[in-house]
Scaffold this motif. Sequence first.
Motif, PDB file in Angstrom:
ATOM      1  N   LEU A   1       0.828  -1.211   0.000  1.00 55.44           N
ATOM      2  CA  LEU A   1       0.000   0.000   0.000  1.00 55.44           C
ATOM      3  C   LEU A   1       0.862   1.260   0.000  1.00 55.44           C
ATOM      4  O   LEU A   1       0.572   2.212  -0.726  1.00 55.44           O
ATOM      5  CB  LEU A   1      -0.951  -0.015   1.209  1.00 55.44           C
ATOM      6  N   ARG A   2       1.924   1.251   0.795  1.00 55.70           N
ATOM      7  CA  ARG A   2       2.823   2.419   0.837  1.00 55.70           C
ATOM      8  C   ARG A   2       3.376   2.710  -0.550  1.00 55.70           C
ATOM      9  O   ARG A   2       3.431   3.860  -0.975  1.00 55.70           O
ATOM     10  CB  ARG A   2       3.982   2.178   1.807  1.00 55.70           C
ATOM     11  N   GLY A   3       3.801   1.659  -1.252  1.00 56.07           N
ATOM     12  CA  GLY A   3       4.339   1.830  -2.601  1.00 56.07           C
ATOM     13  C   GLY A   3       3.303   2.412  -3.549  1.00 56.07           C
ATOM     14  O   GLY A   3       3.604   3.302  -4.339  1.00 56.07           O
ATOM     15  N   LEU A   4       2.068   1.928  -3.421  1.00 56.98           N
ATOM     16  CA  LEU A   4       0.987   2.408  -4.288  1.00 56.98           C
ATOM     17  C   LEU A   4       0.648   3.864  -3.978  1.00 56.98           C
ATOM     18  O   LEU A   4       0.472   4.680  -4.882  1.00 56.98           O
ATOM     19  CB  LEU A   4      -0.267   1.539  -4.102  1.00 56.98           C
ATOM     20  N   LEU A   5       0.575   4.181  -2.678  1.00 62.26           N
ATOM     21  CA  LEU A   5       0.242   5.550  -2.272  1.00 62.26           C
ATOM     22  C   LEU A   5       1.304   6.536  -2.749  1.00 62.26           C
ATOM     23  O   LEU A   5       1.001   7.633  -3.212  1.00 62.26           O
ATOM     24  CB  LEU A   5       0.083   5.633  -0.743  1.00 62.26           C
ATOM     25  N   LEU A   6       2.554   6.104  -2.638  1.00 57.35           N
ATOM     26  CA  LEU A   6       3.668   6.941  -3.071  1.00 57.35           C
ATOM     27  C   LEU A   6       3.563   7.224  -4.569  1.00 57.35           C
ATOM     28  O   LEU A   6       3.725   8.355  -5.017  1.00 57.35           O
ATOM     29  CB  LEU A   6       4.975   6.210  -2.756  1.00 57.35           C
TER      30      LEU A   6
ATOM     31  N   LEU B   1      -6.802   1.801  -3.689  1.00 58.26           N
ATOM     32  CA  LEU B   1      -5.462   1.258  -3.445  1.00 58.26           C
ATOM     33  C   LEU B   1      -5.488   0.325  -2.240  1.00 58.26           C
ATOM     34  O   LEU B   1      -4.887  -0.744  -2.245  1.00 58.26           O
ATOM     35  CB  LEU B   1      -4.468   2.402  -3.202  1.00 58.26           C
ATOM     36  N   LYS B   2      -6.218   0.762  -1.198  1.00 58.60           N
ATOM     37  CA  LYS B   2      -6.345  -0.064   0.006  1.00 58.60           C
ATOM     38  C   LYS B   2      -6.981  -1.394  -0.328  1.00 58.60           C
ATOM     39  O   LYS B   2      -6.532  -2.451   0.102  1.00 58.60           O
ATOM     40  CB  LYS B   2      -7.205   0.639   1.063  1.00 58.60           C
ATOM     41  N   LYS B   3      -8.047  -1.316  -1.113  1.00 56.59           N
ATOM     42  CA  LYS B   3      -8.762  -2.538  -1.471  1.00 56.59           C
ATOM     43  C   LYS B   3      -7.830  -3.495  -2.223  1.00 56.59           C
ATOM     44  O   LYS B   3      -7.797  -4.694  -1.944  1.00 56.59           O
ATOM     45  CB  LYS B   3      -9.977  -2.172  -2.328  1.00 56.59           C
ATOM     46  N   PHE B   4      -7.062  -2.932  -3.138  1.00 54.68           N
ATOM     47  CA  PHE B   4      -6.140  -3.765  -3.906  1.00 54.68           C
ATOM     48  C   PHE B   4      -5.105  -4.428  -2.987  1.00 54.68           C
ATOM     49  O   PHE B   4      -4.857  -5.633  -3.068  1.00 54.68           O
ATOM     50  CB  PHE B   4      -5.417  -2.922  -4.967  1.00 54.68           C
ATOM     51  N   ALA B   5      -4.520  -3.621  -2.081  1.00 55.12           N
ATOM     52  CA  ALA B   5      -3.447  -4.135  -1.215  1.00 55.12           C
ATOM     53  C   ALA B   5      -3.963  -5.181  -0.226  1.00 55.12           C
ATOM     54  O   ALA B   5      -3.337  -6.213  -0.010  1.00 55.12           O
ATOM     55  CB  ALA B   5      -2.778  -2.978  -0.467  1.00 55.12           C
ATOM     56  N   TYR B   6      -5.143  -4.898   0.362  1.00 58.71           N
ATOM     57  CA  TYR B   6      -5.627  -5.795   1.415  1.00 58.71           C
ATOM     58  C   TYR B   6      -6.372  -7.028   0.898  1.00 58.71           C
ATOM     59  O   TYR B   6      -6.683  -7.929   1.659  1.00 58.71           O
ATOM     60  CB  TYR B   6      -6.466  -5.010   2.432  1.00 58.71           C
ATOM     61  N   THR B   7      -6.654  -7.055  -0.399  1.00 65.02           N
ATOM     62  CA  THR B   7      -7.251  -8.271  -0.949  1.00 65.02           C
ATOM     63  C   THR B   7      -6.246  -9.009  -1.836  1.00 65.02           C
ATOM     64  O   THR B   7      -6.560 -10.022  -2.434  1.00 65.02           O
ATOM     65  CB  THR B   7      -8.520  -7.972  -1.779  1.00 65.02           C
ATOM     66  N   PHE B   8      -5.019  -8.442  -1.895  1.00 62.78           N
ATOM     67  CA  PHE B   8      -3.995  -9.000  -2.788  1.00 62.78           C
ATOM     68  C   PHE B   8      -3.740 -10.477  -2.497  1.00 62.78           C
ATOM     69  O   PHE B   8      -3.715 -11.312  -3.403  1.00 62.78           O
ATOM     70  CB  PHE B   8      -2.695  -8.203  -2.642  1.00 62.78           C
ATOM     71  N   GLU B   9      -3.565 -10.748  -1.208  1.00 58.27           N
ATOM     72  CA  GLU B   9      -3.223 -12.107  -0.778  1.00 58.27           C
ATOM     73  C   GLU B   9      -4.277 -13.128  -1.234  1.00 58.27           C
ATOM     74  O   GLU B   9      -3.958 -14.259  -1.584  1.00 58.27           O
ATOM     75  CB  GLU B   9      -3.106 -12.122   0.749  1.00 58.27           C
ATOM     76  N   ASP B  10      -5.541 -12.696  -1.234  1.00 56.97           N
ATOM     77  CA  ASP B  10      -6.641 -13.591  -1.617  1.00 56.97           C
ATOM     78  C   ASP B  10      -6.558 -14.008  -3.082  1.00 56.97           C
ATOM     79  O   ASP B  10      -7.132 -15.016  -3.477  1.00 56.97           O
ATOM     80  CB  ASP B  10      -7.998 -12.912  -1.397  1.00 56.97           C
ATOM     81  N   ARG B  11      -5.890 -13.188  -3.888  1.00 60.50           N
ATOM     82  CA  ARG B  11      -5.841 -13.480  -5.326  1.00 60.50           C
ATOM     83  C   ARG B  11      -4.597 -14.270  -5.723  1.00 60.50           C
ATOM     84  O   ARG B  11      -4.390 -14.547  -6.897  1.00 60.50           O
ATOM     85  CB  ARG B  11      -5.898 -12.173  -6.121  1.00 60.50           C
ATOM     86  N   VAL B  12      -3.764 -14.582  -4.717  1.00 58.12           N
ATOM     87  CA  VAL B  12      -2.556 -15.356  -5.006  1.00 58.12           C
ATOM     88  C   VAL B  12      -2.827 -16.825  -4.724  1.00 58.12           C
ATOM     89  O   VAL B  12      -3.310 -17.173  -3.654  1.00 58.12           O
ATOM     90  CB  VAL B  12      -1.373 -14.878  -4.147  1.00 58.12           C
ATOM     91  N   GLU B  13      -2.521 -17.648  -5.690  1.00 53.16           N
ATOM     92  CA  GLU B  13      -2.674 -19.083  -5.463  1.00 53.16           C
ATOM     93  C   GLU B  13      -1.328 -19.655  -5.056  1.00 53.16           C
ATOM     94  O   GLU B  13      -0.308 -19.328  -5.643  1.00 53.16           O
ATOM     95  CB  GLU B  13      -3.182 -19.756  -6.735  1.00 53.16           C
ATOM     96  N   GLY B  14      -1.339 -20.481  -4.064  1.00 54.12           N
ATOM     97  CA  GLY B  14      -0.092 -21.081  -3.609  1.00 54.12           C
ATOM     98  C   GLY B  14       0.508 -20.309  -2.446  1.00 54.12           C
ATOM     99  O   GLY B  14       0.064 -19.222  -2.121  1.00 54.12           O
ATOM    100  N   PRO B  15       1.528 -20.897  -1.816  1.00 55.67           N
ATOM    101  CA  PRO B  15       2.084 -20.338  -0.583  1.00 55.67           C
ATOM    102  C   PRO B  15       3.081 -19.209  -0.795  1.00 55.67           C
ATOM    103  O   PRO B  15       3.450 -18.524   0.148  1.00 55.67           O
ATOM    104  CB  PRO B  15       2.768 -21.541   0.071  1.00 55.67           C
TER     105      PRO B  15
END
Length: 149
Positions: free
Chosen positions: A67-72, A84-98
């Motif tokens: 988020l800091r990078g996006l805000l900057l 931007l917040k929505k993107f950053a805080y839901t990012f993990e949900d869109r990643v498949e795998g560990p």
Amino acid sequence: MKCPYCGAADTRVVDSRPVDGGLAIRRRRECGACGRRFTTYERPQLEPLMVVKRSGRREAFNPDKLLRGLLLACEKRPVDPEQLKKFAYTFEDRVEGPEITSEEIGRRAMAFLKTLDPVAYIRFASVYREFDSVERFIEEIRALEEGGE
Ligand SMILES: [Zn+2]
């Protein structure tokens, strides 16, 4: 779920109840083929998404850092910080795998910013050193000015 004893696909849940104070679900299953019973537990996956950095080192994914990078990149640009917040805080949900590489995070963030604001996109891309040369950087800016990809 397949039966762990005989491998038949025909198993059914005969009992389901919360355990660990509601943090997990315990299920008793029965195999329709061999009649044996077994137990499964369903719990949230608490291990964090790991980021593989260019150096090969791993660290836990941190949405605040993204988020800091996006805000900057979007500073003084007409971009709604909520997006931007929505993107950053839901990012993990869109990643498949560990795990995910830091390059891939950068690529996804750039693809996202490109749809929001061209200046923010260029700023972010330059920070993430996606451009291997000044020429490549200038080419990208020209392409944006011409309204192309
Ligand atoms: Zn069985």
